[in-house]
Design a protein around this motif. Structure first.
Motif, PDB file in Angstrom:
ATOM      1  N   UNK A   1       0.753  -1.212   0.015  1.00  0.00           N
ATOM      2  CA  UNK A   1       0.100   0.074  -0.121  1.00  0.00           C
ATOM      3  C   UNK A   1       0.830   1.209   0.224  1.00  0.00           C
ATOM      4  N   UNK A   2       1.982   1.065   0.717  1.00  0.00           N
ATOM      5  CA  UNK A   2       2.904   2.253   0.703  1.00  0.00           C
ATOM      6  C   UNK A   2       4.358   1.877   0.142  1.00  0.00           C
ATOM      7  N   UNK A   3       4.175   1.803  -1.073  1.00  0.00           N
ATOM      8  CA  UNK A   3       5.918   1.232  -1.582  1.00  0.00           C
ATOM      9  C   UNK A   3       6.992   2.280  -1.036  1.00  0.00           C
ATOM     10  N   UNK A   4       6.747   3.447  -1.338  1.00  0.00           N
ATOM     11  CA  UNK A   4       7.764   4.512  -1.132  1.00  0.00           C
ATOM     12  C   UNK A   4       8.231   4.256   0.215  1.00  0.00           C
ATOM     13  N   UNK A   5       7.344   4.121   1.279  1.00  0.00           N
ATOM     14  CA  UNK A   5       7.751   3.866   2.695  1.00  0.00           C
ATOM     15  C   UNK A   5       8.667   2.794   3.008  1.00  0.00           C
ATOM     16  N   UNK A   6       8.211   1.522   2.197  1.00  0.00           N
ATOM     17  CA  UNK A   6       9.188   0.249   2.433  1.00  0.00           C
ATOM     18  C   UNK A   6      10.271   0.519   1.752  1.00  0.00           C
ATOM     19  N   UNK A   7      10.547   1.236   0.607  1.00  0.00           N
ATOM     20  CA  UNK A   7      11.811   1.399   0.092  1.00  0.00           C
ATOM     21  C   UNK A   7      12.697   2.527   1.133  1.00  0.00           C
ATOM     22  N   UNK A   8      12.014   3.245   1.612  1.00  0.00           N
ATOM     23  CA  UNK A   8      12.726   4.061   2.801  1.00  0.00           C
ATOM     24  C   UNK A   8      13.355   3.233   3.832  1.00  0.00           C
ATOM     25  N   UNK A   9      12.403   2.384   4.308  1.00  0.00           N
ATOM     26  CA  UNK A   9      12.768   1.365   5.334  1.00  0.00           C
ATOM     27  C   UNK A   9      14.093   0.658   4.975  1.00  0.00           C
ATOM     28  N   UNK A  10      14.258   0.127   3.692  1.00  0.00           N
ATOM     29  CA  UNK A  10      15.067  -0.683   3.147  1.00  0.00           C
ATOM     30  C   UNK A  10      16.376  -0.032   3.252  1.00  0.00           C
ATOM     31  N   UNK A  11      16.254   1.268   2.573  1.00  0.00           N
ATOM     32  CA  UNK A  11      17.498   2.006   2.533  1.00  0.00           C
ATOM     33  C   UNK A  11      18.190   2.346   3.807  1.00  0.00           C
ATOM     34  N   UNK A  12      17.157   2.507   4.715  1.00  0.00           N
ATOM     35  CA  UNK A  12      17.555   2.939   6.024  1.00  0.00           C
ATOM     36  C   UNK A  12      18.332   2.133   6.744  1.00  0.00           C
ATOM     37  N   UNK A  13      18.389   0.984   6.421  1.00  0.00           N
ATOM     38  CA  UNK A  13      19.016  -0.216   6.932  1.00  0.00           C
ATOM     39  C   UNK A  13      20.675  -0.269   6.496  1.00  0.00           C
TER      40      UNK A  13
END
Length: 153
Positions: free
Chosen positions: A21-33
């Motif tokens: 539902x919120x792909x942009x937020x999921x990408x942000x979480x992945x990159x934050x790692x």
């Protein structure tokens, strides 16, 4: 500053279907790692990023959990210190055997006793620790000062 660079990277980020539902937020979480840790792929510490989604369609991966891959283009700010490179850092702790430094406010470094020039003598006076130059008493390394040092490894 030497060692800082901006890299362009084409990446594929794998997103769990529950986060669709919120792909942009999921990408942000992945990159934050990736932040503030050494990454062998980039041969550097990632300090920051900015990204754009390249394709609005995603490839679904088969398997137990059907993740889908999203292609992105990212600009990464990286710190990649090499041997003999000069860095600056703020001294945050001193001991008899080491100087602890924060580089760019994010990465820590330790200068071991054997790497401190012989002209400096350790001093513990009135509860304060410092390294004082034997030749110039005004040349003092103590907590809070900014020092320049060479990367050994």
């Amino acid at each position: 500053m030497e060692g800082l660079s901006i890299s362009d990277a084409n990446l594929v980020v794998y997103v769990h279907p529950s986060q669709s539902k919120n792909v942009r937020m999921a990408i942000l979480r992945q990159l934050s790692t990736l932040l503030f840790k050494y990454n062998e792929t980039f041969d550097a510490v990632v300090l920051g990023y900015q990204f754009d989604i390249l394709d609005k369609t995603a490839k679904i991966l088969s398997g137990i959990h059907p993740y889908f891959g999203v292609r992105i283009q990212a600009k990464l700010l990286t710190l990649s210190p090499k041997p003999d490179m000069l860095l600056e850092g703020k001294v945050v702790k001193l001991t008899r055997d080491s100087i602890h430094v924060i580089v760019m406010g994010v990465s820590s470094a330790i200068i071991a006793r054997e790497d401190i020039r012989g002209q400096f003598k350790y001093r513990h006076k009135h509860g304060k620790e410092s390294f004082v130059s034997r030749s110039d008493k005004h040349h003092v390394i103590k907590e809070g000062v900014v020092i320049r040092f060479a990367v050994k490894r």
